[in-house]
Every structure is written in C-alpha cells, then in structure tokens.
Design a protein around this motif. Structure first.
Motif, PDB file in Angstrom:
ATOM      1  N   ALA A  16       0.832  -1.215   0.000  1.00  0.00           N
ATOM      2  CA  ALA A  16       0.000   0.000   0.000  1.00  0.00           C
ATOM      3  C   ALA A  16       0.864   1.261   0.000  1.00  0.00           C
ATOM      4  N   ALA A  17       1.894   1.278   0.825  1.00  0.00           N
ATOM      5  CA  ALA A  17       2.768   2.450   0.896  1.00  0.00           C
ATOM      6  C   ALA A  17       3.548   2.620  -0.409  1.00  0.00           C
ATOM      7  N   PHE A  18       4.017   1.512  -0.989  1.00  0.00           N
ATOM      8  CA  PHE A  18       4.740   1.593  -2.252  1.00  0.00           C
ATOM      9  C   PHE A  18       3.838   2.090  -3.368  1.00  0.00           C
ATOM     10  N   GLU A  19       2.629   1.582  -3.433  1.00  0.00           N
ATOM     11  CA  GLU A  19       1.709   2.011  -4.492  1.00  0.00           C
ATOM     12  C   GLU A  19       1.390   3.500  -4.382  1.00  0.00           C
ATOM     13  N   GLU A  20       1.263   4.005  -3.172  1.00  0.00           N
ATOM     14  CA  GLU A  20       1.047   5.446  -2.991  1.00  0.00           C
ATOM     15  C   GLU A  20       2.282   6.211  -3.448  1.00  0.00           C
ATOM     16  N   ALA A  21       3.458   5.713  -3.085  1.00  0.00           N
ATOM     17  CA  ALA A  21       4.712   6.389  -3.438  1.00  0.00           C
ATOM     18  C   ALA A  21       4.950   6.383  -4.940  1.00  0.00           C
ATOM     19  N   ILE A  22       4.730   5.251  -5.594  1.00  0.00           N
ATOM     20  CA  ILE A  22       5.000   5.197  -7.027  1.00  0.00           C
ATOM     21  C   ILE A  22       3.995   6.052  -7.795  1.00  0.00           C
ATOM     22  N   ALA A  23       2.753   6.093  -7.340  1.00  0.00           N
ATOM     23  CA  ALA A  23       1.760   6.976  -7.970  1.00  0.00           C
ATOM     24  C   ALA A  23       2.188   8.434  -7.821  1.00  0.00           C
ATOM     25  N   ARG A  24       2.636   8.793  -6.634  1.00  0.00           N
ATOM     26  CA  ARG A  24       3.102  10.166  -6.386  1.00  0.00           C
ATOM     27  C   ARG A  24       4.318  10.485  -7.254  1.00  0.00           C
ATOM     28  N   GLY A  25       5.262   9.554  -7.333  1.00  0.00           N
ATOM     29  CA  GLY A  25       6.456   9.760  -8.141  1.00  0.00           C
ATOM     30  C   GLY A  25       6.144   9.924  -9.620  1.00  0.00           C
ATOM     31  N   LEU A  26       5.221   9.115 -10.123  1.00  0.00           N
ATOM     32  CA  LEU A  26       4.843   9.224 -11.532  1.00  0.00           C
ATOM     33  C   LEU A  26       4.108  10.528 -11.805  1.00  0.00           C
ATOM     34  N   ASN A  27       3.208  10.905 -10.887  1.00  0.00           N
ATOM     35  CA  ASN A  27       2.350  12.066 -11.110  1.00  0.00           C
ATOM     36  C   ASN A  27       2.990  13.409 -10.783  1.00  0.00           C
ATOM     37  N   THR A  28       4.099  13.388 -10.045  1.00  0.00           N
ATOM     38  CA  THR A  28       4.722  14.657  -9.670  1.00  0.00           C
ATOM     39  C   THR A  28       6.149  14.819 -10.192  1.00  0.00           C
ATOM     40  N   VAL A  29       6.801  13.726 -10.563  1.00  0.00           N
ATOM     41  CA  VAL A  29       8.204  13.804 -10.982  1.00  0.00           C
ATOM     42  C   VAL A  29       8.396  13.266 -12.403  1.00  0.00           C
ATOM     43  N   ALA A  30       8.138  11.985 -12.606  1.00  0.00           N
ATOM     44  CA  ALA A  30       8.412  11.377 -13.914  1.00  0.00           C
ATOM     45  C   ALA A  30       7.649  12.065 -15.033  1.00  0.00           C
ATOM     46  N   CYS A  31       6.441  12.491 -14.746  1.00  0.00           N
ATOM     47  CA  CYS A  31       5.612  13.141 -15.773  1.00  0.00           C
ATOM     48  C   CYS A  31       6.225  14.439 -16.289  1.00  0.00           C
ATOM     49  N   LYS A  32       7.164  15.014 -15.559  1.00  0.00           N
ATOM     50  CA  LYS A  32       7.825  16.253 -15.979  1.00  0.00           C
ATOM     51  C   LYS A  32       8.977  16.009 -16.949  1.00  0.00           C
ATOM     52  N   ALA A  33       9.391  14.757 -17.095  1.00  0.00           N
ATOM     53  CA  ALA A  33      10.543  14.431 -17.945  1.00  0.00           C
ATOM     54  C   ALA A  33      10.181  14.575 -19.411  1.00  0.00           C
ATOM     55  N   VAL A  80      10.648   6.406  -4.463  1.00  0.00           N
ATOM     56  CA  VAL A  80      10.369   4.968  -4.607  1.00  0.00           C
ATOM     57  C   VAL A  80      11.498   4.068  -4.116  1.00  0.00           C
ATOM     58  N   GLY A  81      12.717   4.568  -4.134  1.00  0.00           N
ATOM     59  CA  GLY A  81      13.883   3.753  -3.779  1.00  0.00           C
ATOM     60  C   GLY A  81      13.854   3.107  -2.403  1.00  0.00           C
ATOM     61  N   PRO A  82      13.339   3.794  -1.376  1.00  0.00           N
ATOM     62  CA  PRO A  82      13.343   3.173  -0.048  1.00  0.00           C
ATOM     63  C   PRO A  82      12.545   1.871   0.049  1.00  0.00           C
ATOM     64  N   PHE A  83      11.686   1.608  -0.906  1.00  0.00           N
ATOM     65  CA  PHE A  83      10.863   0.395  -0.874  1.00  0.00           C
ATOM     66  C   PHE A  83      11.533  -0.796  -1.548  1.00  0.00           C
ATOM     67  N   PHE A  84      12.599  -0.568  -2.319  1.00  0.00           N
ATOM     68  CA  PHE A  84      13.210  -1.642  -3.093  1.00  0.00           C
ATOM     69  C   PHE A  84      13.888  -2.668  -2.186  1.00  0.00           C
ATOM     70  N   ALA A  85      13.540  -3.941  -2.391  1.00  0.00           N
ATOM     71  CA  ALA A  85      14.213  -5.028  -1.681  1.00  0.00           C
ATOM     72  C   ALA A  85      15.502  -5.407  -2.412  1.00  0.00           C
ATOM     73  N   ALA A  86      15.575  -5.067  -3.686  1.00  0.00           N
ATOM     74  CA  ALA A  86      16.755  -5.302  -4.538  1.00  0.00           C
ATOM     75  C   ALA A  86      16.703  -4.266  -5.651  1.00  0.00           C
ATOM     76  N   PRO A  87      17.826  -4.002  -6.284  1.00  0.00           N
ATOM     77  CA  PRO A  87      17.793  -3.047  -7.405  1.00  0.00           C
ATOM     78  C   PRO A  87      16.848  -3.544  -8.502  1.00  0.00           C
ATOM     79  N   PRO A  88      16.020  -2.678  -9.057  1.00  0.00           N
ATOM     80  CA  PRO A  88      15.130  -3.102 -10.138  1.00  0.00           C
ATOM     81  C   PRO A  88      15.926  -3.538 -11.369  1.00  0.00           C
ATOM     82  N   VAL A  89      15.351  -4.477 -12.100  1.00  0.00           N
ATOM     83  CA  VAL A  89      15.916  -4.890 -13.382  1.00  0.00           C
ATOM     84  C   VAL A  89      15.179  -4.089 -14.448  1.00  0.00           C
ATOM     85  N   VAL A  90      15.922  -3.282 -15.204  1.00  0.00           N
ATOM     86  CA  VAL A  90      15.318  -2.373 -16.179  1.00  0.00           C
ATOM     87  C   VAL A  90      15.839  -2.708 -17.572  1.00  0.00           C
ATOM     88  N   GLU A  91      14.899  -2.844 -18.512  1.00  0.00           N
ATOM     89  CA  GLU A  91      15.235  -3.068 -19.911  1.00  0.00           C
ATOM     90  C   GLU A  91      14.329  -2.204 -20.772  1.00  0.00           C
TER      91      GLU A  91
END
Length: 100
Positions: A16-33, A80-91
């Motif tokens: 629940a906390a991660f989903e709130e954080a990732i929504a916030r990150g997408l809607n306030t930060v990533a969307c500006k890129a 979002v980083g504080p929630f990661f149990a391991a580094p994400p795999v990105v492709e």
C-alpha cells in the motif's frame, strides 16, 4: 516509442505504501521528464511483492540520458527507492508487432 520495463521487488507488507509512493512519483516527478508518454504499474498475483512498471518514452535517450541524468531521477529514487528489496531490473523495448 520506447517501452521501459522495470521489474521491481519490494519489502513484504509494503504494498500500500509503495503504491502510494510510485503513484506520487509518476504524477509529480516522472511526468515532468521530456519524452514521458505515460506509465502503467502492475502488481504480481503469485508474488505480491513484485511489480512491473511500464513507462513509455518518445526515445531511448529521453529515459537513459534526459531523465536518468537529471535532478528528476534523484527525486524519483528518493520517493520509490526506499521500498526496493533489490535493485530493479530495467530493460527497454521497441514495438515489433501489434495485434489487429
């Protein structure tokens, strides 16, 4: 269009906390890129600590250079980083075929 696919594992019980954080990150930060075209987040059914993040970019460089080498990426990881149990795999992917 380029698809960034991130396979994310988070700590147990933090959905629940991660989903709130990732929504916030997408809607306030990533969307500006520059080149950001939208995103989807899917939660695993068999593995509820696993998420698949899909971000759509105009070009590969919009993500790998424009976003990753900007202050926006630092903001994104702080959210979002504080929630990661391991580094994400990105492709990255490009469309090869689409159903009619």
């Amino acid at each position: 269009m380029i698809l960034e696919l991130a396979d994310i594992r988070i700590a147990t019980g933090q959905q629940a906390a991660f989903e709130e954080a990732i929504a916030r990150g997408l809607n306030t930060v990533a969307c500006k890129a520059h080149g950001f075209q939208g995103a989807k987040v899917n939660r695993g059914i068999e593995s509820p600590e696993r998420y698949v993040l899909q971000i759509f970019w105009d070009t590969l460089e919009d993500h790998t250079v424009g976003f990753r080498q900007s202050p926006l990426f630092t903001e994104w990881r702080a959210i979002v980083g504080p929630f990661f149990a391991a580094p994400p795999v990105v492709e990255h992917f490009e469309l090869a075929l689409k159903s009619e």
